[in-house]
Motif scaffolding. Sequence first.
Motif, PDB file in Angstrom:
ATOM      1  N   UNK A 295       0.808  -1.297   0.126  1.00  0.00           N
ATOM      2  CA  UNK A 295      -0.022  -0.156  -0.037  1.00  0.00           C
ATOM      3  C   UNK A 295       0.811   1.162   0.024  1.00  0.00           C
ATOM      4  N   UNK A 296       1.884   1.305   0.668  1.00  0.00           N
ATOM      5  CA  UNK A 296       2.601   2.492   1.040  1.00  0.00           C
ATOM      6  C   UNK A 296       3.569   2.726  -0.416  1.00  0.00           C
ATOM      7  N   UNK A 297       4.118   1.568  -1.132  1.00  0.00           N
ATOM      8  CA  UNK A 297       4.703   1.904  -2.251  1.00  0.00           C
ATOM      9  C   UNK A 297       3.827   2.502  -3.409  1.00  0.00           C
ATOM     10  N   UNK A 298       2.374   1.828  -3.312  1.00  0.00           N
ATOM     11  CA  UNK A 298       1.450   2.305  -4.198  1.00  0.00           C
ATOM     12  C   UNK A 298       1.098   3.715  -4.181  1.00  0.00           C
ATOM     13  N   UNK A 299       0.951   4.342  -2.939  1.00  0.00           N
ATOM     14  CA  UNK A 299       0.635   5.469  -2.435  1.00  0.00           C
ATOM     15  C   UNK A 299       1.799   6.526  -2.762  1.00  0.00           C
ATOM     16  N   UNK A 305       4.795  13.409  -1.516  1.00  0.00           N
ATOM     17  CA  UNK A 305       4.990  12.748  -0.288  1.00  0.00           C
ATOM     18  C   UNK A 305       3.940  13.707   0.887  1.00  0.00           C
ATOM     19  N   UNK A 306       3.545  14.842   0.427  1.00  0.00           N
ATOM     20  CA  UNK A 306       2.822  15.381   1.226  1.00  0.00           C
ATOM     21  C   UNK A 306       1.461  14.842   1.248  1.00  0.00           C
ATOM     22  N   UNK A 307       1.267  14.627  -0.004  1.00  0.00           N
ATOM     23  CA  UNK A 307      -0.242  13.858  -0.182  1.00  0.00           C
ATOM     24  C   UNK A 307      -0.469  12.594   0.624  1.00  0.00           C
ATOM     25  N   UNK A 308       0.619  11.946   0.643  1.00  0.00           N
ATOM     26  CA  UNK A 308       0.754  10.595   1.455  1.00  0.00           C
ATOM     27  C   UNK A 308       0.366  10.786   3.140  1.00  0.00           C
ATOM     28  N   UNK A 309       1.213  12.236   3.614  1.00  0.00           N
ATOM     29  CA  UNK A 309       0.976  12.172   4.791  1.00  0.00           C
ATOM     30  C   UNK A 309      -0.526  12.920   5.139  1.00  0.00           C
ATOM     31  N   UNK A 310      -0.902  13.472   4.106  1.00  0.00           N
ATOM     32  CA  UNK A 310      -2.255  14.019   4.360  1.00  0.00           C
ATOM     33  C   UNK A 310      -3.214  12.840   4.571  1.00  0.00           C
TER      34      UNK A 310
END
Length: 434
Positions: A295-299, A305-310
């Motif tokens: 999931x993390x690799x896909x995201x 990076x800011x989008x994933x943290x969001x």
Amino acid sequence: MSSVLDCSGPFAHRNPRLYVYFTTLYNARAYYPVLAIFFTDLGLTLERFVFLNLMWALAIFALEVPSGAMADTIGRKKLLVFASCIMVVEMLILLIAPKNGGALLFALCILNRVLSGASEAAASGADEAIAYDALPEEGREDAWDGVMSAAMRWRSVGFFITMILGGLLYDTAWLAPVGLHIPPEVSHRLPIAVVFVQAIACVFITLRLDETPYSHADLGQRCRSAFRLTLKTAKMAFTTRNIAVIIVGGLLIDSVARNFATITSEYYRLIQIPEWSFGLLGALSGAIGFFVPSLARYLNVRFSPLGVLGIAAGVTILSLSLLAPAWPWFGLLPAMSLMTMLGLVGFTVSRHLHASADSSQRATLLSVRGLAFNLGYGSFSLAFSMLLAAMRKTAGDDAFRAALLWQLPFVAVMIATFFIWARLTKPREIASAD
């Protein structure tokens, strides 16, 4: 996972392979599912236990960045062997700590936390750096994604096994139907004994690592070099917008999730979960974590990076809002969801910091990250401890539930402020380090 065992791909190199073994044994600790109740059953109050996390963070503050710089100047292997030896000592202290020992017990617990922080500081950064720099330069970034994914899956399997084992060893009431009875004063130390054996294994693993290149200057030059490297890297980390955003955003989410992770056993008691099942729940959390790398690799490919943290921040706030009512059994869902964010945030931050770092300062930058994360965690733990103490005066026995409720608006405002800052701050407004 099989590539680690058959030594294929990036694991044809010894260091990435040993890194996976080390990080699994070092991090998957059998006392985690009963961490809070282990200390409270020894005779500490919950407030004192949360205060111990601050002691742990202060040790990190004092040693995290210097240890990373020393790893880049005197050798990563030396730091990892040192970290493993300290782990042996910290477990030994918990094995001999007297129950209801008053001031002596509290002093030994503080010493345990300080040594644990020192060990974590020595290992943090050096472990990833010694594995990363052993990979061939061509295709290194993709190879490192593979190493991180494998390490996270191995840790998930390790957590699955040790969480079940830790919970079952701590509460042996399940053995009563077959006529076996282990006194609580013995069973409560068994998870610690398991981790003590893991610590000894970590010593042997780190002794087999191949050292990566580092400065061979004399001691004085090494110390001066470490100091200069620390200042330069810290300046670079917090004056380069993209790195600063990753570190600050990551630590905000990590500190909240990690503080809750340390008190999950108390929360499970609150929502009326039997103690013997704590390990099974920890194992379930580890099994869920097995899928987090994919999931993390896909995201991270799909979003910035800011989008994933969001995304992680949104899940964190939602989970906290569902934790606060402390519904029996249903409260397990937001608890699992919140702890999953640790893996997502860790993958995201590590991936982007590695891409931003030169080999000569890699361990130091990772230690700056560790310092920031652990200071955030320690500060949040202190704030939660003070909140618990205040709630004890007004809510009495319901103080823990009240503290879970009152932390929600604070966390929401804190995270919202960060994202406003991150959106308004342009890369050109923050000068890069020299």
